[in-house]
Design an enzyme around this catalytic site. Sequence first.
Site, PDB file in Angstrom:
ATOM      1  N   ASP A 138     -44.518  30.851  35.962  1.00 48.49           N
ATOM      2  CA  ASP A 138     -44.973  31.175  37.311  1.00 48.49           C
ATOM      3  C   ASP A 138     -45.105  29.925  38.172  1.00 48.49           C
ATOM      4  OD1 ASP A 138     -47.115  30.475  35.577  1.00 48.49           O
ATOM      5  OD2 ASP A 138     -48.572  31.287  36.982  1.00 48.49           O
ATOM      6  N   GLU A 167     -49.955  31.094  34.243  1.00 50.82           N
ATOM      7  CA  GLU A 167     -50.707  29.858  34.049  1.00 50.82           C
ATOM      8  C   GLU A 167     -51.431  29.448  35.321  1.00 50.82           C
ATOM      9  OE1 GLU A 167     -51.483  25.510  34.083  1.00 50.82           O
ATOM     10  OE2 GLU A 167     -50.193  26.675  35.420  1.00 50.82           O
TER      11      GLU A 167
END
Length: 422
Positions: free
Chosen positions: A117, A178
């Site tokens: 991400d 994350e």
Amino acid sequence: MLLIDCHLTIGEHATLPSAHQAGDRAVVTVPLTDGEEALLARLSLPQIVDLTTALIAEPSENPGGDEASTVAVLAEACHRAGLSVEVVEAAPGRPNLVATLPGGSDGPTLLFLGHSDVVPAGTGWSGDPFAARIVGDRLVGRGATDMKGGLAAIVAAMGALADTELAGRVEFVCTADEEAGGLGAREYVAARGADADVVGCIVAEPTGLRAVHAGRGTANIDIAITGKAAHSGRPQDGCSAIAVAGQVLSVIADDGQRLVQRPHPELGPATWNVGTIVGGQGINVVAADCRLGVDRRLLPDEDIAAVADDLRGRIDELDLPGQASVTVTVDSETPAFATALDDPLTVGVCEALASLGLDPVPQVWSAACDAGFLHRDLGIRSIVVGPGDINTQAHQVDESVVVDDLLAAAKLYALIAFRLLR
């Protein structure tokens, strides 16, 4: 052999002669062997740039909750590199990827860790943030530094190692989420369970290709305060949640001063930061509610549940109005991590950096990453080292990474695995 007994904080610089200085001891560069030179010669910068570009083209913004297209591109690249690939959903549309070198022995495992991400691109870019482009010596695009360049370097390194006989396994884990709640990392550690036979983990977060052996964790805490509304002409008829929030803020400030007196020897103190405050409905109304958004930076082995309980206890000791209530909720947490300076993983990574002419002196940083979950939940030691800069590029407009650093990172990862698993 590399001898180290000190560290620098990111932002400081060391000179790079063949024999470096770290405190009172010499940091000796171990020359590359012919076999290592041959291994590193297998790496191709254009291929790494192409994969980084393809990964950037899949936005995977978080918030957004869709890392699937990025993971699909990454999985295909892993297959082409000769790796075995497993994709497991941490949540619908939010997969983790686990790729391994085939034919590994039953020896210890070396992990590589990254995340798929990126933070939202936002506005103000000089071009499409998801159409990567080379400007001068840099590759520009959202995720170039944090951390799709690092992902591409890991895949390239593992591909170079595919035909190499190693005395252990190499495993690459790419997690979802994350940048927010650590959903992917938490799912991964829960599924993996304890495994004592892990040599360590290399996290490809952007550190300017410097070895980070310790970092603080972070937690987001929501503090909800309820009072009683009343006309502002008769404030005694109500209970101002904003006034109560002021008392809570004093508790947090006092605890911050206490933490300053108890610093970690390398990471400094844990800290509080009240980042947001929202409350009330109008100037002529006694505020019935107020909400604080609080950041708590964590030291290694601190338990956020215990931290929150301690805060609740300090608030309970306040002389609050009977109509007031305060609720403390931990919204998210990324634990801290620390790997000893004399740990074989730290020494091995720093030795590899020195062999490649890079700064070998271990450092600490104030950012948080998924390494904390491995440290806390599995007891796995980690070193964070990757291309790009956390301070000047990550999460910023026109994010970029030095193109040559992508190849340097891939060489470093391949060399670390080759040496630690020989």
